[in-house]
Scaffold this motif. Structure first.
Motif, short mmCIF file in Angstrom:
data_model
loop_
_atom_site.label_atom_id
_atom_site.label_comp_id
_atom_site.label_asym_id
_atom_site.label_seq_id
_atom_site.Cartn_x
_atom_site.Cartn_y
_atom_site.Cartn_z
N MET A 171 0.71 -1.05 -0.13
CA MET A 171 0.05 -0.07 0.22
C MET A 171 0.96 1.31 -0.09
SD MET A 171 -2.62 1.01 3.00
CE MET A 171 -1.63 1.54 4.23
N LYS A 172 0.73 2.18 -0.86
CA LYS A 172 1.34 3.47 -1.17
C LYS A 172 0.62 4.41 -0.60
CE LYS A 172 4.20 6.42 -4.15
NZ LYS A 172 4.28 6.78 -5.29
N LEU A 173 1.08 5.13 0.30
CA LEU A 173 0.51 6.16 1.00
C LEU A 173 1.01 7.53 0.56
CD1 LEU A 173 -0.43 4.98 4.58
CD2 LEU A 173 -1.90 5.61 2.92
N ASP A 174 0.22 8.70 0.19
CA ASP A 174 0.72 9.85 0.01
C ASP A 174 -0.14 10.96 0.97
OD1 ASP A 174 1.58 12.39 -0.85
OD2 ASP A 174 0.77 12.26 -2.79
N LEU A 175 0.24 11.15 2.27
CA LEU A 175 -0.48 11.94 3.21
C LEU A 175 -0.21 13.44 2.86
CD1 LEU A 175 0.20 10.00 6.65
CD2 LEU A 175 -1.67 9.92 4.95
N LYS A 176 0.45 13.72 1.64
CA LYS A 176 0.54 15.25 1.52
C LYS A 176 -0.65 15.56 0.71
CE LYS A 176 5.36 15.18 0.90
NZ LYS A 176 6.53 15.19 -0.20
N VAL A 177 -1.63 14.63 0.23
CA VAL A 177 -2.89 14.86 -0.32
C VAL A 177 -3.97 15.00 0.59
CG1 VAL A 177 -4.81 13.86 -1.92
CG2 VAL A 177 -2.00 13.53 -2.24
N SER A 178 -4.65 16.15 0.73
CA SER A 178 -5.87 16.43 1.67
C SER A 178 -6.84 15.79 0.96
CB SER A 178 -6.18 17.67 1.86
OG SER A 178 -5.12 18.30 2.60
N GLY A 179 -8.05 15.50 1.54
CA GLY A 179 -9.36 15.06 1.17
C GLY A 179 -9.61 13.66 1.56
N VAL A 180 -10.72 13.05 0.97
CA VAL A 180 -11.33 11.87 1.29
C VAL A 180 -10.71 10.91 0.07
CG1 VAL A 180 -13.32 10.38 1.62
CG2 VAL A 180 -13.28 12.86 2.36
N VAL A 181 -9.74 9.99 0.58
CA VAL A 181 -9.40 9.07 -0.27
C VAL A 181 -9.74 7.58 -0.23
CG1 VAL A 181 -7.26 8.17 -1.59
CG2 VAL A 181 -7.40 10.60 -0.85
N HIS A 182 -10.36 6.94 -0.90
CA HIS A 182 -10.67 5.33 -0.66
C HIS A 182 -9.41 4.71 -1.09
CE1 HIS A 182 -15.11 6.10 -0.54
NE2 HIS A 182 -14.59 7.27 -1.43
N VAL A 183 -9.33 3.77 0.07
CA VAL A 183 -7.81 2.98 0.08
C VAL A 183 -8.40 1.47 0.00
CG1 VAL A 183 -5.71 2.49 0.89
CG2 VAL A 183 -6.60 4.89 0.80
N PRO A 184 -8.51 0.78 -1.01
CA PRO A 184 -9.12 -0.64 -0.47
C PRO A 184 -8.22 -1.55 0.40
CG PRO A 184 -8.33 -0.37 -3.05
CD PRO A 184 -8.02 1.14 -2.44
N ASP A 185 -6.93 -1.40 0.40
CA ASP A 185 -5.95 -2.19 1.18
C ASP A 185 -5.45 -1.39 2.21
OD1 ASP A 185 -4.51 -0.53 -0.67
OD2 ASP A 185 -2.84 -1.98 -1.04
N LEU A 186 -6.34 -0.68 3.11
CA LEU A 186 -5.82 -0.06 4.15
C LEU A 186 -5.01 -1.11 5.22
CD1 LEU A 186 -8.60 2.54 5.49
CD2 LEU A 186 -6.35 3.03 5.08
N ASP A 187 -3.88 -0.28 5.53
CA ASP A 187 -3.14 -0.96 6.52
C ASP A 187 -2.96 0.03 7.64
OD1 ASP A 187 -0.77 -1.93 8.07
OD2 ASP A 187 0.24 -2.64 6.12
N LEU A 188 -3.26 -0.20 8.75
CA LEU A 188 -3.31 0.89 9.91
C LEU A 188 -1.86 1.26 10.17
CD1 LEU A 188 -4.78 3.03 11.51
CD2 LEU A 188 -5.46 1.01 13.23
N ASP A 189 -1.18 -0.07 10.22
CA ASP A 189 0.41 0.45 10.81
C ASP A 189 1.26 1.16 9.91
OD1 ASP A 189 0.09 -1.32 13.16
OD2 ASP A 189 0.74 -3.24 11.89
N ALA A 190 0.84 0.88 8.45
CA ALA A 190 1.55 1.83 7.50
C ALA A 190 0.95 3.20 7.44
CB ALA A 190 1.13 1.07 5.93
N VAL A 191 -0.23 3.24 7.67
CA VAL A 191 -0.87 4.73 8.04
C VAL A 191 -0.11 5.51 9.22
CG1 VAL A 191 -2.86 6.18 8.57
CG2 VAL A 191 -2.97 3.95 7.05
N ARG A 192 0.01 4.71 10.31
CA ARG A 192 0.75 5.22 11.48
C ARG A 192 2.07 5.52 11.37
NH1 ARG A 192 -2.91 5.10 15.55
NH2 ARG A 192 -4.49 3.51 15.90
N ALA A 193 2.95 4.84 10.56
CA ALA A 193 4.31 5.02 10.22
C ALA A 193 4.22 6.34 9.38
CB ALA A 193 4.81 3.85 9.68
N ALA A 194 3.60 6.39 8.34
CA ALA A 194 3.60 7.48 7.42
C ALA A 194 3.05 8.88 7.97
CB ALA A 194 2.65 7.43 6.23
N ALA A 195 2.05 8.62 9.14
CA ALA A 195 1.59 9.72 9.81
C ALA A 195 2.88 10.40 10.57
CB ALA A 195 0.56 9.57 10.42
N LYS A 196 3.53 9.55 11.39
CA LYS A 196 4.60 9.82 12.34
C LYS A 196 5.69 10.77 11.44
CE LYS A 196 7.83 7.92 15.64
NZ LYS A 196 8.08 6.82 16.43
N VAL A 197 6.05 10.27 10.44
CA VAL A 197 6.94 11.01 9.45
C VAL A 197 6.49 12.39 9.13
CG1 VAL A 197 7.99 11.03 7.13
CG2 VAL A 197 7.96 9.10 8.47
#
Length: 133
Positions: free
Chosen positions: A1-27
């Motif tokens: 799963m590739k995350l781009d948290l520089k994009v604001s808005g509502v984004v549908h992500v079919p393969d959400l991985d909460l650990d990956a989200v948390r890691a990207a958010a921390k960065v």
């Protein structure tokens, strides 16, 4: 799963991985608010989760008004110190009826837009990503 948290808005992500989200958010120095995989099945449980987990101003007291929800969550996040937030809704399809789920997504999109508006926030903009599974 590739995350781009520089994009604001509502984004549908079919393969959400909460650990990956948390890691990207921390960065990015973002605060993560993650709804549970189960239990958000209607408007009442949606409002209830936000009431218990996300800053509000003024506090939400019922699930009657989407406008009140928008105002409360928007003002609550605006008053927070961090400038970046990620809201993760991994199992949005569990919320029914379909028009209520769409109302929730529309209101979240409005909150994102409101917080990105320099004029509306008086220069205190916030970056919000809503990741929906």
């Amino acid at each position: 799963m590739k995350l781009d948290l520089k994009v604001s808005g509502v984004v549908h992500v079919p393969d959400l991985d909460l650990d990956a989200v948390r890691a990207a958010a921390k960065v990015h120095g973002a605060i993560v608010y993650a709804l549970p995989d189960t239990g958000i099945t209607d408007r009442e449980s949606f409002f209830g989760w936000f009431r218990a987990n996300v800053p509000q101003d003024p506090p939400l007291v019922s699930a009657r008004s989407w406008d009140a929800f928008r105002d409360s969550i928007r003002s609550g996040l605006l008053d927070e110190k961090p400038r970046r937030f990620v809201i993760v809704w991994p199992n949005s399809a569990a919320m029914g009826p379909a028009e209520e789920r769409q109302n929730a997504l529309d209101v979240l999109a409005q909150i994102v837009s409101d917080l990105a508006d320099t004029r509306a926030t008086r220069g205190r903009t916030k970056h919000v990503s809503v990741l929906v599974g």
